[in-house]
Scaffold this motif. Structure first.
Motif, short mmCIF file in Angstrom:
data_model
loop_
_atom_site.label_atom_id
_atom_site.label_comp_id
_atom_site.label_asym_id
_atom_site.label_seq_id
_atom_site.Cartn_x
_atom_site.Cartn_y
_atom_site.Cartn_z
N LEU A 1 1.04 -1.24 0.05
CA LEU A 1 0.03 0.02 0.01
C LEU A 1 1.00 1.15 0.12
CD1 LEU A 1 -2.85 1.34 0.10
CD2 LEU A 1 -2.69 1.10 2.74
N TYR A 2 0.41 2.20 -0.90
CA TYR A 2 1.37 3.45 -0.93
C TYR A 2 -0.01 4.68 -0.75
CZ TYR A 2 5.25 0.52 -2.57
OH TYR A 2 6.07 -0.30 -2.65
N GLY A 3 0.43 5.64 -0.89
CA GLY A 3 -0.75 6.79 -0.92
C GLY A 3 -0.28 8.43 -0.90
N VAL A 4 -0.85 9.23 -0.82
CA VAL A 4 -0.74 10.57 -0.50
C VAL A 4 -1.79 10.95 0.41
CG1 VAL A 4 -2.30 11.28 -2.47
CG2 VAL A 4 -0.64 12.99 -1.67
N ILE A 5 -1.11 11.85 1.57
CA ILE A 5 -2.12 12.63 2.58
C ILE A 5 -2.24 13.83 2.32
CG2 ILE A 5 -1.49 10.42 4.33
CD1 ILE A 5 0.19 12.64 5.75
N GLY A 6 -3.50 14.52 2.59
CA GLY A 6 -3.37 15.98 2.43
C GLY A 6 -5.01 16.24 2.86
N TYR A 7 -5.07 17.57 2.74
CA TYR A 7 -6.69 18.10 3.15
C TYR A 7 -6.95 19.34 2.54
CZ TYR A 7 -10.88 19.19 5.68
OH TYR A 7 -12.06 19.55 5.74
N PRO A 8 -7.40 19.44 1.36
CA PRO A 8 -8.22 18.24 0.73
C PRO A 8 -7.25 17.47 -0.36
CG PRO A 8 -8.90 20.41 -0.54
CD PRO A 8 -8.04 20.76 0.92
N VAL A 9 -7.55 16.49 -0.66
CA VAL A 9 -6.77 15.80 -1.69
C VAL A 9 -7.46 14.82 -2.56
CG1 VAL A 9 -6.81 13.29 -0.39
CG2 VAL A 9 -4.58 14.19 -1.46
N GLY A 10 -8.68 15.08 -2.81
CA GLY A 10 -9.70 14.59 -3.66
C GLY A 10 -9.33 14.79 -5.24
N HIS A 11 -8.71 16.19 -5.58
CA HIS A 11 -8.28 16.33 -6.70
C HIS A 11 -7.03 15.92 -7.06
CE1 HIS A 11 -5.95 18.77 -3.89
NE2 HIS A 11 -5.23 19.26 -4.95
N SER A 12 -6.31 15.42 -6.16
CA SER A 12 -5.01 14.71 -6.58
C SER A 12 -4.84 13.88 -7.98
CB SER A 12 -4.42 13.97 -5.29
OG SER A 12 -3.10 13.37 -5.63
N HIS B 1 0.72 7.13 -10.27
CA HIS B 1 1.50 6.09 -9.64
C HIS B 1 0.74 4.61 -9.92
CE1 HIS B 1 4.46 8.54 -7.58
NE2 HIS B 1 3.43 9.26 -7.06
N ASN B 2 -0.41 4.64 -9.91
CA ASN B 2 -1.07 3.33 -10.16
C ASN B 2 -0.60 2.52 -11.39
OD1 ASN B 2 -2.01 2.39 -7.74
ND2 ASN B 2 -3.82 4.05 -7.99
N ASP B 3 -0.69 3.74 -12.76
CA ASP B 3 -0.14 3.08 -13.91
C ASP B 3 1.33 2.74 -13.89
OD1 ASP B 3 -0.94 3.39 -16.92
OD2 ASP B 3 0.97 4.48 -16.57
N GLU C 1 3.55 -5.17 -7.57
CA GLU C 1 2.34 -5.34 -6.79
C GLU C 1 2.33 -4.12 -5.91
OE1 GLU C 1 0.08 -7.98 -6.43
OE2 GLU C 1 1.02 -8.52 -8.30
N GLY C 2 1.66 -3.15 -6.40
CA GLY C 2 1.52 -1.87 -5.44
C GLY C 2 -0.02 -1.05 -5.96
N TYR C 3 -0.33 -0.36 -4.80
CA TYR C 3 -1.61 0.05 -4.87
C TYR C 3 -1.70 1.41 -4.15
CZ TYR C 3 -6.39 1.96 -4.93
OH TYR C 3 -7.47 2.73 -5.25
N TYR C 4 -1.86 2.53 -4.95
CA TYR C 4 -1.73 4.11 -4.54
C TYR C 4 -2.92 4.69 -4.28
CZ TYR C 4 0.39 8.55 -4.34
OH TYR C 4 0.97 9.95 -3.85
N HIS C 5 -3.26 5.20 -3.04
CA HIS C 5 -4.65 5.68 -2.88
C HIS C 5 -4.28 7.06 -2.12
CE1 HIS C 5 -8.80 5.38 -1.52
NE2 HIS C 5 -8.45 5.90 -0.36
N ALA C 6 -5.56 7.79 -2.29
CA ALA C 6 -5.38 9.28 -1.89
C ALA C 6 -6.27 9.16 -0.57
CB ALA C 6 -6.19 10.28 -2.78
#
Length: 284
Positions: free
Chosen positions: A4-15, A21-23, A31-36
């Motif tokens: 699991l990977y990702g980005v944290i922020g507020y707001p972050v829905g527009h990221s 990264h998933n591409d 074997e990786g998945y990136y989530h906001a």
């Protein structure tokens, strides 16, 4: 099992980081998945503890948490510590280490635009004195072959003076007002806008007049929406080279990806995805 990977922020829905990264994971068969992860401020500590409990392999940090995240890390890279902000976190066997790839991502992108032009022969003007200016200024100043001079201009010159005083490298720098910078523009080979002036929706604004722009100068803007800000359009009309913020966004992400996986992603593919996404947004 997917990491699991990702980005944290507020707001972050527009990221746009997740699609980029998933591409990259898919192209490299990783074997990786990136989530906001959108984290409200009063839940920040609980959320970080939760991510650690999930053994997240790495994550990006965006506004407003680039400074706040630092107190929750086990180690901070020296340059990130000097910049005073972290945008990339790597989980190394349970130890969370912070880096700042913003400045390096920007400089890497800038150098590709300069082609074989010698950075050491260039005089640079940075517009702004905020977090992005700090990352770019410190990275340029500590670069193995830095420019010969880096000046800063800001609507509040005292903030630029503070930035110069904090600079860890020995390099010539002066603080200028916007008016002083406009009057002496002919001395600069590279002009970098690190402010949000000209960003969508206020696209009619420009941080600086270019009346005395040097012939053959490169004008750079870290904004990528729109791709050509008013500043870049005017610079282009005056015959200058231009450089938008897509390169910085893509390269900071690519450098983070490499720190997480020890593999270099396909830069051209990352850039193409972001350009398509921006074009789609324009049509909405």
């Amino acid at each position: 099992m997917q990491k699991l990977y990702g980005v944290i922020g507020y707001p972050v829905g527009h990221s746009m980081s997740p699609i980029m990264h998933n591409d990259a994971f898919e192209r490299l068969n990783l074997e990786g998945y990136y989530h906001a992860f959108e984290i409200v401020p009063d839940k920040f500590q609980t959320a970080i503890e939760g991510l650690k409990a999930l053994d997240i392999a790495g994550f990006n940090v965006t506004i407003p948490y680039k400074v706040k995240i630092m107190e929750h890390l086990d180690e901070i890279d020296p340059l990130a510590k000097e910049i005073g902000a972290v945008n990339t976190v790597v989980n190394e066997k349970g130890r969370f280490i912070g880096y700042n790839t913003d400045g390096e991502g920007y400089v890497t992108s800038l150098l590709s635009t300069l082609n074989k032009r010698d950075l050491t022969e260039c005089t640079v003007l940075i517009i702004g004195a905020g977090g992005a200016a700090r990352a770019i200024y410190f990275t340029l100043a500590t670069y193995k072959q830095p420019p010969k001079q880096i000046d800063l201009c800001n609507r509040t010159p005292a903030k630029a003076e503070e930035l110069i005083a904090d600079n860890p490298a020995e390099i010539g720098s002066a603080s200028l007002s916007i008016e002083e910078a406009e009057a002496s523009l002919a001395k600069y080979d590279i002009i970098i806008n690190t402010t949000s002036v000209g960003m969508h929706p206020s696209t009619d604004a420009s941080p600086l007049r270019l009346d005395y722009l040097k012939k053959g100068a490169l004008v750079s803007d870290i904004i990528y929406n729109p791709l050509e800000t008013k500043l870049l359009k005017e610079a282009k009309s005056r015959g200058a080279m231009i450089h938008n913020g897509i390169g910085m966004f893509v390269m900071q992400g690519a450098l983070a990806f490499e720190k997480w996986t020890n593999q270099r992603p396909y830069i051209e593919a990352m850039e193409e995805i972001i350009l398509k996404k921006l074009e789609h947004k324009k049509e909405e």
